[in-house]
Design a protein around this motif. Sequence first.
Motif, PDB file in Angstrom:
ATOM      1  N   GLU A   4      -8.260  31.611 -85.655  1.00  0.00           N
ATOM      2  CA  GLU A   4      -9.778  31.054 -85.948  1.00  0.00           C
ATOM      3  C   GLU A   4     -10.427  31.521 -87.070  1.00  0.00           C
ATOM      4  OE1 GLU A   4     -12.173  31.261 -82.558  1.00  0.00           O
ATOM      5  OE2 GLU A   4     -10.915  29.786 -81.304  1.00  0.00           O
ATOM      6  N   HIS A  32      -4.814  35.316 -76.201  1.00  0.00           N
ATOM      7  CA  HIS A  32      -6.332  35.139 -76.827  1.00  0.00           C
ATOM      8  C   HIS A  32      -6.657  36.329 -78.125  1.00  0.00           C
ATOM      9  CE1 HIS A  32      -7.233  34.474 -72.303  1.00  0.00           C
ATOM     10  NE2 HIS A  32      -8.053  33.461 -73.073  1.00  0.00           N
ATOM     11  N   THR A  65      -7.694  34.124 -81.474  1.00  0.00           N
ATOM     12  CA  THR A  65      -8.650  34.714 -82.354  1.00  0.00           C
ATOM     13  C   THR A  65      -8.613  34.713 -83.807  1.00  0.00           C
ATOM     14  OG1 THR A  65      -9.736  35.645 -80.572  1.00  0.00           O
ATOM     15  CG2 THR A  65     -10.466  36.503 -82.566  1.00  0.00           C
ATOM     16  N   LYS A  66      -7.305  35.403 -84.087  1.00  0.00           N
ATOM     17  CA  LYS A  66      -6.803  35.560 -85.179  1.00  0.00           C
ATOM     18  C   LYS A  66      -6.641  34.197 -86.240  1.00  0.00           C
ATOM     19  CE  LYS A  66      -4.323  39.871 -84.756  1.00  0.00           C
ATOM     20  NZ  LYS A  66      -2.955  40.583 -84.767  1.00  0.00           N
TER      21      LYS A  66
END
Length: 94
Positions: free
Chosen positions: A93, A86, A90-91
């Motif tokens: 995105e 996760h 997230t990084k």
Amino acid sequence: MSDLNSRIEAMYQADRRGAWFFVAALWVVILFVLIMSWPHIPDQGVRTVVVIAAAAVLIFNTASMAAMLRHYAEDKRFIYGLDIQHLDATKKEL
């Protein structure tokens, strides 16, 4: 794969340190409150109840934290692997 294992181990060790820090802080706080309130408890029966209650909180909390860390150690690849997936998603995105 080695990088993933080292990241998992680093996250586990950080959680382990944090958990034991909070246990130590709880012991300090409970003992401090017990010592500071002791002169203000005139009845021996109430003192006994307070000591037993404080001991129960400390023993059960310490035991539950140890059990949690054992569980984390057994399943750390799943627990932290999911967290790392996760975090990496997230990084990407951002």
